[in-house]
Design a protein around this motif. Sequence first.
Motif, PDB file in Angstrom:
ATOM      1  N   SER A  77     -59.303  15.361 -20.690  1.00 37.81           N
ATOM      2  CA  SER A  77     -58.380  15.350 -19.577  1.00 37.81           C
ATOM      3  C   SER A  77     -59.010  15.901 -18.319  1.00 37.81           C
ATOM      4  CB  SER A  77     -57.145  16.190 -19.912  1.00 37.81           C
ATOM      5  OG  SER A  77     -57.519  17.517 -20.231  1.00 37.81           O
ATOM      6  N   SER A  78     -60.263  16.333 -18.374  1.00 36.64           N
ATOM      7  CA  SER A  78     -60.907  16.929 -17.214  1.00 36.64           C
ATOM      8  C   SER A  78     -61.704  15.888 -16.461  1.00 36.64           C
ATOM      9  CB  SER A  78     -61.834  18.065 -17.662  1.00 36.64           C
ATOM     10  OG  SER A  78     -62.877  17.553 -18.434  1.00 36.64           O
ATOM     11  N   PRO A  79     -62.103  16.189 -15.201  1.00 37.56           N
ATOM     12  CA  PRO A  79     -62.924  15.245 -14.444  1.00 37.56           C
ATOM     13  C   PRO A  79     -64.256  15.021 -15.129  1.00 37.56           C
ATOM     14  CG  PRO A  79     -61.986  16.949 -13.016  1.00 37.56           C
ATOM     15  CD  PRO A  79     -61.732  17.363 -14.427  1.00 37.56           C
ATOM     16  N   SER A 110     -67.461  18.824 -13.871  1.00 34.72           N
ATOM     17  CA  SER A 110     -66.619  19.978 -13.598  1.00 34.72           C
ATOM     18  C   SER A 110     -67.451  21.118 -13.073  1.00 34.72           C
ATOM     19  CB  SER A 110     -65.906  20.422 -14.873  1.00 34.72           C
ATOM     20  OG  SER A 110     -66.833  20.970 -15.768  1.00 34.72           O
ATOM     21  N   THR A 143     -65.754   8.600 -16.683  1.00 37.14           N
ATOM     22  CA  THR A 143     -64.575   8.761 -17.523  1.00 37.14           C
ATOM     23  C   THR A 143     -64.252  10.241 -17.662  1.00 37.14           C
ATOM     24  OG1 THR A 143     -65.889   8.859 -19.561  1.00 37.14           O
ATOM     25  CG2 THR A 143     -65.129   6.683 -18.844  1.00 37.14           C
ATOM     26  N   ALA A 144     -63.033  10.527 -18.083  1.00 37.71           N
ATOM     27  CA  ALA A 144     -62.630  11.916 -18.292  1.00 37.71           C
ATOM     28  C   ALA A 144     -63.445  12.515 -19.427  1.00 37.71           C
ATOM     29  CB  ALA A 144     -61.140  11.999 -18.612  1.00 37.71           C
TER      30      ALA A 144
END
Length: 234
Positions: free
Chosen positions: A36-38, A41, A173-174
């Motif tokens: 769910s993260s970029p 990060s 992608t996440a």
Amino acid sequence: MRRHTATALVLTTLTALTVAGCSNDSASTSASSSASSPATSTPRNGDSAPDAEPLSSAALSKRLLTVEDLGEGYVRKAERAQHNDDVTVLGCPALDKLGGDAATGGTLNFPRKVKVAFSYGAASTSEVSEELYSDTAQKLSEGVGRIFDAMASCPKYQVVSGSTSIDMTTQKTAAPRLGDERWSQLLTYSTGGQRSIVKQTAVRTGGVLVILTGSPGLVDAHVEKAVDKVHRAE
């Protein structure tokens, strides 16, 4: 345009293309990621601690995934011979501008590194490989971050390796919330009328960088396990 020896990540994905047999990914729907993260990060607060000494290749080897870790249906693949064909990158100024050591794989040419690859299923059409590197957190972060960012900045480009021409597309992608920093991308290769999708997810945890490459479903299914094993062996 310049002619380079391949970047470490380009070489990894070219290998993944070969082992995947340029087929559609059959495992991509077999497992889903909780990412769910970029794709890239910032370091977490724990990164403010002083760097530990980089691990030796022997110590890294103990942290690699094994068939027992992955479960039934996996077979370890023999190590492939290294090829020294020059690689030309066309249509990606960001990769071209890296130049020098960065463009020739120097940023990931850390002396402390190990790799393993596995195939899954009776047909062995789905595969996943793992690479572990160790150095200071800063060097690992800068090395992999620059190359991932450069590749992601070019939605479409072409790679020519020896007599093989490959059309490539890259999509961020996440990435799963693991480690101190993480990156993830989907790479689509088209050559000779065939198409293959390969996923790369990299996680830096302290002074160790974990990179999983291969069928998207297999990468998603095992990246957390790979990072956990690095921590368990500490």
